[in-house]
Write a protein that holds these residues in place. Structure first.
Motif, mmCIF file in Angstrom:
data_model
loop_
_atom_site.group_PDB
_atom_site.id
_atom_site.type_symbol
_atom_site.label_atom_id
_atom_site.label_comp_id
_atom_site.label_asym_id
_atom_site.label_seq_id
_atom_site.Cartn_x
_atom_site.Cartn_y
_atom_site.Cartn_z
ATOM 1 N N ARG A 181 -2.310 -12.319 9.758
ATOM 2 C CA ARG A 181 -1.664 -13.541 10.246
ATOM 3 C C ARG A 181 -1.899 -13.668 11.744
ATOM 4 N NH1 ARG A 181 4.436 -14.248 11.218
ATOM 5 N NH2 ARG A 181 4.456 -16.331 12.088
ATOM 6 N N THR A 182 -2.359 -14.846 12.133
ATOM 7 C CA THR A 182 -2.502 -15.195 13.542
ATOM 8 C C THR A 182 -1.600 -16.401 13.796
ATOM 9 O OG1 THR A 182 -4.319 -16.757 13.175
ATOM 10 C CG2 THR A 182 -4.931 -14.439 13.534
ATOM 11 N N ASP A 183 -1.629 -16.907 15.002
ATOM 12 C CA ASP A 183 -0.843 -18.110 15.311
ATOM 13 C C ASP A 183 -1.298 -19.304 14.477
ATOM 14 O OD1 ASP A 183 0.764 -16.846 17.188
ATOM 15 O OD2 ASP A 183 -0.628 -17.249 18.828
ATOM 16 N N ASP A 184 -2.522 -19.244 13.946
ATOM 17 C CA ASP A 184 -3.067 -20.344 13.144
ATOM 18 C C ASP A 184 -2.812 -20.184 11.648
ATOM 19 O OD1 ASP A 184 -4.133 -21.592 15.425
ATOM 20 O OD2 ASP A 184 -5.929 -20.327 15.326
ATOM 21 N N GLY A 185 -2.156 -19.105 11.248
ATOM 22 C CA GLY A 185 -1.872 -18.887 9.834
ATOM 23 C C GLY A 185 -2.554 -17.629 9.322
ATOM 24 N N PHE A 186 -2.726 -17.561 8.006
ATOM 25 C CA PHE A 186 -3.315 -16.383 7.375
ATOM 26 C C PHE A 186 -4.804 -16.564 7.158
ATOM 27 C CE2 PHE A 186 1.130 -16.003 6.162
ATOM 28 C CZ PHE A 186 1.349 -14.652 6.388
ATOM 29 N N GLN A 187 -5.516 -15.463 7.283
ATOM 30 C CA GLN A 187 -6.945 -15.440 7.000
ATOM 31 C C GLN A 187 -7.274 -14.088 6.401
ATOM 32 O OE1 GLN A 187 -8.018 -15.930 11.210
ATOM 33 N NE2 GLN A 187 -9.090 -13.988 11.045
ATOM 34 N N GLU A 188 -8.431 -13.997 5.758
ATOM 35 C CA GLU A 188 -8.830 -12.712 5.202
ATOM 36 C C GLU A 188 -8.888 -11.676 6.322
ATOM 37 O OE1 GLU A 188 -12.534 -10.948 2.633
ATOM 38 O OE2 GLU A 188 -11.998 -13.065 2.384
ATOM 39 N N PHE A 189 -8.353 -10.493 6.054
ATOM 40 C CA PHE A 189 -8.282 -9.440 7.063
ATOM 41 C C PHE A 189 -9.680 -9.051 7.526
ATOM 42 C CE2 PHE A 189 -8.251 -5.067 8.503
ATOM 43 C CZ PHE A 189 -7.153 -5.033 9.344
ATOM 44 N N GLU A 190 -9.845 -8.948 8.848
ATOM 45 C CA GLU A 190 -11.095 -8.501 9.448
ATOM 46 C C GLU A 190 -10.806 -7.280 10.314
ATOM 47 O OE1 GLU A 190 -13.275 -11.547 11.568
ATOM 48 O OE2 GLU A 190 -12.431 -13.093 10.267
ATOM 49 N N LEU A 191 -11.710 -6.325 10.270
ATOM 50 C CA LEU A 191 -11.583 -5.149 11.117
ATOM 51 C C LEU A 191 -11.693 -5.545 12.593
ATOM 52 C CD1 LEU A 191 -13.803 -2.676 9.058
ATOM 53 C CD2 LEU A 191 -11.305 -2.685 9.219
ATOM 54 N N ASN A 192 -11.040 -4.794 13.451
ATOM 55 C CA ASN A 192 -11.098 -4.954 14.906
ATOM 56 C C ASN A 192 -10.603 -6.316 15.388
ATOM 57 O OD1 ASN A 192 -12.263 -2.326 15.203
ATOM 58 N ND2 ASN A 192 -14.200 -3.221 14.521
ATOM 59 N N LYS A 193 -9.648 -6.871 14.681
ATOM 60 C CA LYS A 193 -9.063 -8.138 15.087
ATOM 61 C C LYS A 193 -7.548 -7.966 15.148
ATOM 62 C CE LYS A 193 -9.157 -13.027 14.217
ATOM 63 N NZ LYS A 193 -9.766 -14.132 13.515
ATOM 64 N N ASP A 194 -6.937 -8.508 16.181
ATOM 65 C CA ASP A 194 -5.490 -8.401 16.326
ATOM 66 C C ASP A 194 -4.784 -9.434 15.454
ATOM 67 O OD1 ASP A 194 -5.532 -6.308 18.133
ATOM 68 O OD2 ASP A 194 -5.627 -7.635 19.870
ATOM 69 N N TYR A 195 -3.679 -9.003 14.861
ATOM 70 C CA TYR A 195 -2.868 -9.874 14.022
ATOM 71 C C TYR A 195 -1.406 -9.695 14.385
ATOM 72 C CZ TYR A 195 -7.041 -10.309 11.127
ATOM 73 O OH TYR A 195 -8.310 -10.564 10.682
ATOM 74 N N ILE A 196 -0.600 -10.691 14.013
ATOM 75 C CA ILE A 196 0.845 -10.591 14.238
ATOM 76 C C ILE A 196 1.576 -10.201 12.957
ATOM 77 C CG2 ILE A 196 0.914 -12.104 16.249
ATOM 78 C CD1 ILE A 196 1.703 -14.416 14.461
ATOM 79 N N GLY A 197 0.849 -10.103 11.870
ATOM 80 C CA GLY A 197 1.428 -9.694 10.601
ATOM 81 C C GLY A 197 0.332 -9.542 9.557
ATOM 82 N N PHE A 198 0.710 -8.992 8.415
ATOM 83 C CA PHE A 198 -0.245 -8.695 7.354
ATOM 84 C C PHE A 198 0.352 -9.072 6.008
ATOM 85 C CE2 PHE A 198 -0.387 -5.750 10.846
ATOM 86 C CZ PHE A 198 -1.686 -5.906 11.296
ATOM 87 N N LEU A 199 -0.490 -9.563 5.122
ATOM 88 C CA LEU A 199 -0.066 -9.959 3.791
ATOM 89 C C LEU A 199 -0.967 -9.261 2.787
ATOM 90 C CD1 LEU A 199 1.936 -11.989 2.379
ATOM 91 C CD2 LEU A 199 -0.022 -13.539 2.240
ATOM 92 N N ALA A 200 -0.371 -8.715 1.746
ATOM 93 C CA ALA A 200 -1.147 -8.016 0.725
ATOM 94 C C ALA A 200 -0.746 -8.509 -0.652
ATOM 95 C CB ALA A 200 -0.919 -6.517 0.825
ATOM 96 N N GLN A 201 -1.732 -8.574 -1.536
ATOM 97 C CA GLN A 201 -1.497 -8.847 -2.946
ATOM 98 C C GLN A 201 -2.307 -7.829 -3.728
ATOM 99 O OE1 GLN A 201 -3.140 -12.462 -4.652
ATOM 100 N NE2 GLN A 201 -1.432 -12.589 -6.089
ATOM 101 N N ARG A 202 -1.711 -7.255 -4.729
ATOM 102 C CA ARG A 202 -2.367 -6.209 -5.521
ATOM 103 C C ARG A 202 -3.417 -6.819 -6.411
ATOM 104 N NH1 ARG A 202 -4.201 -1.736 -7.372
ATOM 105 N NH2 ARG A 202 -2.908 -0.176 -8.351
ATOM 106 N N LYS A 203 -4.574 -6.175 -6.467
ATOM 107 C CA LYS A 203 -5.624 -6.549 -7.414
ATOM 108 C C LYS A 203 -5.365 -5.813 -8.704
ATOM 109 C CE LYS A 203 -9.348 -7.027 -4.022
ATOM 110 N NZ LYS A 203 -10.633 -6.435 -3.549
ATOM 111 N N PHE A 204 -5.315 -6.533 -9.810
ATOM 112 C CA PHE A 204 -5.193 -5.919 -11.118
ATOM 113 C C PHE A 204 -6.407 -6.343 -11.921
ATOM 114 C CE2 PHE A 204 -0.786 -5.915 -9.735
ATOM 115 C CZ PHE A 204 -0.385 -4.642 -10.104
ATOM 116 N N ASN A 205 -7.211 -5.379 -12.300
ATOM 117 C CA ASN A 205 -8.452 -5.689 -13.014
ATOM 118 C C ASN A 205 -8.268 -5.639 -14.506
ATOM 119 O OD1 ASN A 205 -9.583 -5.882 -10.499
ATOM 120 N ND2 ASN A 205 -10.338 -3.782 -10.519
#
Length: 148
Positions: free
Chosen positions: A124-148
């Motif tokens: 999460r950035t000030d602009d909303g949520f985006q796919e997580f990228e390495l080496n990028k600062d965020y203000i929060g994190f969102l996760a959803q479990r993958k079930f195959n």
């Protein structure tokens, strides 16, 4: 993650988990609480030391019990357990301070390969949520479990 973890205790809904951190500062009771938010199916991951008098979570406590990796692995194991009981949910996490949010990002980065195999991760950035990228600062994190 193949890291030593503490034994978790939970009630039957897998919403609240407790464990005890063991180290040079003694035994410190910890609580993980997946709190409902105003967004459907989104839970906030609250975590910290347990106030033994009130039962409340102190998310500003600094334990320094020399077991940070084990504590992080224990929290992640609670996330897995939560998703087993609540598979259609999302978990949001942010630190109580900027430095704690940075520690969360560092933990995600360190175990990124294992985590993306099991979770959809977003930052999460000030602009909303985006796919997580390495080496990028965020203000929060969102996760959803993958079930195959």
């Amino acid at each position: 993650m193949k890291i030593d973890k503490y034994l978790l205790k939970s009630e039957c809904s897998f919403i609240i988990f407790e464990f005890i951190s063991e180290g040079p500062k003694g035994n410190i009771h910890k609580v993980i609480h997946f709190q409902k938010t105003n967004q459907p199916r989104v839970f906030n991951l609250a975590f910290g030391d347990k106030n033994l008098d009130t039962g409340d979570i102190d998310d500003l406590a600094i334990s320094n019990n020399n077991d940070g990796e084990k504590v992080l692995a224990t929290v992640v194991s609670a996330v897995y357990a939560f998703f087993e009981k609540h598979p259609d949910s999302f978990v949001y996490a942010t630190g109580s301070t900027k430095s704690r949010t940075r520690l969360y990002r560092m933990g995600i980065t360190k175990y990124y390969g294992e985590m993306v195999a099991d979770f959809y991760l977003y930052g999460r950035t000030d602009d909303g949520f985006q796919e997580f990228e390495l080496n990028k600062d965020y203000i929060g994190f969102l996760a959803q479990r993958k079930f195959n």
